[in-house]
Write an enzyme that holds these catalytic residues in place. Structure first.
Site, PDB file in Angstrom:
ATOM      1  N   ASN A 172      41.351  45.244  43.626  1.00  0.00           N
ATOM      2  CA  ASN A 172      42.050  46.042  42.621  1.00  0.00           C
ATOM      3  C   ASN A 172      42.432  45.172  41.415  1.00  0.00           C
ATOM      4  O   ASN A 172      42.333  43.936  41.461  1.00  0.00           O
ATOM      5  CB  ASN A 172      43.309  46.656  43.254  1.00  0.00           C
ATOM      6  CG  ASN A 172      43.745  47.936  42.562  1.00  0.00           C
ATOM      7  OD1 ASN A 172      43.318  48.214  41.439  1.00  0.00           O
ATOM      8  ND2 ASN A 172      44.567  48.717  43.236  1.00  0.00           N
ATOM      9  N   GLU A 232      32.453  38.106  39.633  1.00  0.00           N
ATOM     10  CA  GLU A 232      33.717  38.862  39.682  1.00  0.00           C
ATOM     11  C   GLU A 232      33.359  40.330  39.499  1.00  0.00           C
ATOM     12  O   GLU A 232      32.876  40.723  38.437  1.00  0.00           O
ATOM     13  CB  GLU A 232      34.681  38.405  38.593  1.00  0.00           C
ATOM     14  CG  GLU A 232      36.035  39.063  38.694  1.00  0.00           C
ATOM     15  CD  GLU A 232      37.021  38.586  37.640  1.00  0.00           C
ATOM     16  OE1 GLU A 232      36.621  37.838  36.731  1.00  0.00           O
ATOM     17  OE2 GLU A 232      38.209  38.965  37.722  1.00  0.00           O
TER      18      GLU A 232
HETATM   19  N1  ATP Z   1      48.584  35.172  45.540  1.00  0.00           N
HETATM   20  C1  ATP Z   1      49.207  35.223  44.347  1.00  0.00           C
HETATM   21  N2  ATP Z   1      50.533  35.036  44.266  1.00  0.00           N
HETATM   22  C2  ATP Z   1      51.174  35.104  43.084  1.00  0.00           C
HETATM   23  N3  ATP Z   1      50.572  35.340  41.897  1.00  0.00           N
HETATM   24  C3  ATP Z   1      49.242  35.532  41.920  1.00  0.00           C
HETATM   25  C4  ATP Z   1      48.492  35.484  43.128  1.00  0.00           C
HETATM   26  N4  ATP Z   1      47.176  35.723  42.825  1.00  0.00           N
HETATM   27  C5  ATP Z   1      47.131  35.914  41.494  1.00  0.00           C
HETATM   28  N5  ATP Z   1      48.360  35.790  40.941  1.00  0.00           N
HETATM   29  C6  ATP Z   1      48.714  35.952  39.514  1.00  0.00           C
HETATM   30  O1  ATP Z   1      48.602  37.339  39.251  1.00  0.00           O
HETATM   31  C7  ATP Z   1      47.946  37.561  37.985  1.00  0.00           C
HETATM   32  C8  ATP Z   1      46.651  38.338  38.219  1.00  0.00           C
HETATM   33  O2  ATP Z   1      45.777  37.516  38.987  1.00  0.00           O
HETATM   34  P1  ATP Z   1      44.223  37.510  38.633  1.00  0.00           P
HETATM   35  O3  ATP Z   1      44.017  37.422  37.155  1.00  0.00           O
HETATM   36  O4  ATP Z   1      43.555  36.485  39.505  1.00  0.00           O
HETATM   37  O5  ATP Z   1      43.855  38.982  39.122  1.00  0.00           O
HETATM   38  P2  ATP Z   1      42.472  39.713  38.931  1.00  0.00           P
HETATM   39  O6  ATP Z   1      42.158  40.371  40.197  1.00  0.00           O
HETATM   40  O7  ATP Z   1      41.449  38.779  38.349  1.00  0.00           O
HETATM   41  O8  ATP Z   1      42.859  40.800  37.835  1.00  0.00           O
HETATM   42  P3  ATP Z   1      41.826  41.708  36.997  1.00  0.00           P
HETATM   43  O9  ATP Z   1      41.112  42.586  37.955  1.00  0.00           O
HETATM   44  O10 ATP Z   1      42.714  42.439  36.069  1.00  0.00           O
HETATM   45  O11 ATP Z   1      40.934  40.733  36.273  1.00  0.00           O
HETATM   46  C9  ATP Z   1      47.690  36.200  37.384  1.00  0.00           C
HETATM   47  O12 ATP Z   1      48.749  35.909  36.485  1.00  0.00           O
HETATM   48  C10 ATP Z   1      47.730  35.255  38.575  1.00  0.00           C
HETATM   49  O13 ATP Z   1      48.221  33.966  38.214  1.00  0.00           O
END
Ligand code: ATP
Ligand code: GNG
Length: 237
Positions: free
Chosen positions: A35, A110
Site C-alpha cells: 500500500n 517498486e
Molecule cells: N518500518 C517503518 N517504521 C517507521 N517509518 C517507516 C517505516 N518504513 C517506512 N517508514 C517511513 O514512512 C514513509 C513512507 O515510507 P516509504 O516511502 O518507504 O513508503 P512507500 O511504500 O515507498 O510509499 P509509496 O507507495 O507512497 O511510494 C517514509 O518517510 C519512511 O521513512
C-alpha cells in the site's frame, strides 16, 4: 472448485517450494508490492547496497512531469476526469520497467504492471471513479502487454502494513500530492492487495509470494529485510 483455504495452502506450498526449491536462476526479477506508505522505498533502499541488486524505483517523477503535466496531481485532484490518462501512462512506464534488460542478477521493481491493474485500476473502477469503457480499454491494453511481452517476475515481496500505519507514514513522508489521501482510499487499496496477494479472489498471483509484516518499526524491520535477502538470494544459482 478448490476452496480458498485449499488454494492458499497450495499457494503457500508453491511459494515455499519455489523459495526453498532446488531450482535456481542466474538472474531474477522481484516485484516489491504494498500500500501507499507501506515502506517499499525503504525496502529498496536497504537492498540498493548489494552489488547483485539493481533497483527500479516507481517512476513517480515521470508521472509528475509528462511534458510539463503533473498527472499524479491531476489524478488525485479529479480521478473521474484523469484516471484513464494517468493509468495509461502508469501502464506504459511500468511496461518499460518490466522490459528493461537486467544489468545485475537481481532486478527489484517498486510495484509492477500487476498491482497497477489489480489494485489501483480495480479500486478506481469499483469506487465509481472510472467509467466502464475506460476500465475495458485499460484491461485490453493490459491483457495485450502481458500476453505479447515478457513482463514476468520471479517473486513478489508483499510489504503488508495496516492502513492506519500507512497513513501515519504518508504524513511523515509528506508528499504534496498525497496530503489529501483519505483513510477510506488506503483501506480499499489494502483490501485489494489482500484480495489479490493473499486470497487470490479475482486475480491470480503472477509469481510466488514472500510476505513481510511491515507494521514493525524500522529497527525490527531490518531484521526481516535481512531474512528476506537470504530467501531472495537463495533463488540465484
Ligand atoms: N518500518 C517503518 N517504521 C517507521 N517509518 C517507516 C517505516 N518504513 C517506512 N517508514 C517511513 O514512512 C514513509 C513512507 O515510507 P516509504 O516511502 O518507504 O513508503 P512507500 O511504500 O515507498 O510509499 P509509496 O507507495 O507512497 O511510494 C517514509 O518517510 C519512511 O521513512
Ligand atoms: N491511481 C494510481 N494508480 C497506480 O497505478 C499507482 N501507482 C502508484 N500510485 C500512487 C500511489 C502513491 O501516491 C504514489 C507513489 O506510489 O503514486 C498510483 N495511483
Amino acid at each position: 472448485m478448490i476452496g480458498i483455504q485449499q488454494l492458499n495452502l497450495e499457494n503457500r506450498e508453491r511459494c515455499r517450494a519455489v523459495l526453498d526449491g532446488p531450482q535456481t536462476k542466474d538472474s531474477i526479477t522481484v516485484a516489491v508490492e504494498g500500500n501507499i506508505g507501506s515502506g517499499k522505498s525503504t525496502f529498496l533502499q536497504y537492498f540498493k547496497k548489494f552489488p547483485e541488486v539493481e533497483v527500479l524505483p516507481e517512476p513517480v517523477n515521470k508521472w509528475k512531469d509528462v511534458q510539463g503535466f503533473n498527472t499524479l496531481d491531476l489524478m488525485y485532484k479529479d480521478a473521474s476526469r484523469w484516471s484513464l490518462a494517468f493509468q495509461s501512462y502508469v501502464q506504459l512506464t511500468m511496461a518499460e520497467g518490466h522490459k528493461k534488460s537486467k544489468s545485475k542478477s537481481v532486478k527489484m521493481m517498486e510495484r509492477s504492471l500487476y498491482s497497477a491493474r489489480n489494485c489501483f485500476v480495480e479500486n478506481l473502477y469499483k469506487g465509481g471513479l472510472m467509467p466502464e469503457v475506460d476500465y475495458a480499454i485499460l484491461s485490453e491494453f493490459y491483457g495485450w502487454i502481458t500476453t505479447n511481452e515478457d513482463t514476468n517476475v520471479d517473486l513478489i515481496v508483499y510489504l503488508r502494513a495496516d492502513p492506519e500505519v500507512c497513513q501515519s507514514r504518508i504524513r511523515l513522508r509528506n508528499r504534496q500530492e498525497e496530503q489529501g489521501v483519505p483513510m477510506e482510499y488506503l483501506k480499499s487499496l489494502h483490501a485489494l492487495h489482500e484480495d489479490w496477494l493473499i486470497d487470490e479472489n479475482k486475480f491470480k498471483l503472477p509469481a510466488p509470494l514472500l510476505v513481510i509484516d511491515a507494521n514493525s518499526d524500522i529497527s525490527q524491520l531490518y531484521t526481516k529485510f535481512e531474512e528476506a535477502k537470504e530467501q531472495i538470494f537463495a533463488k540465484l544459482s
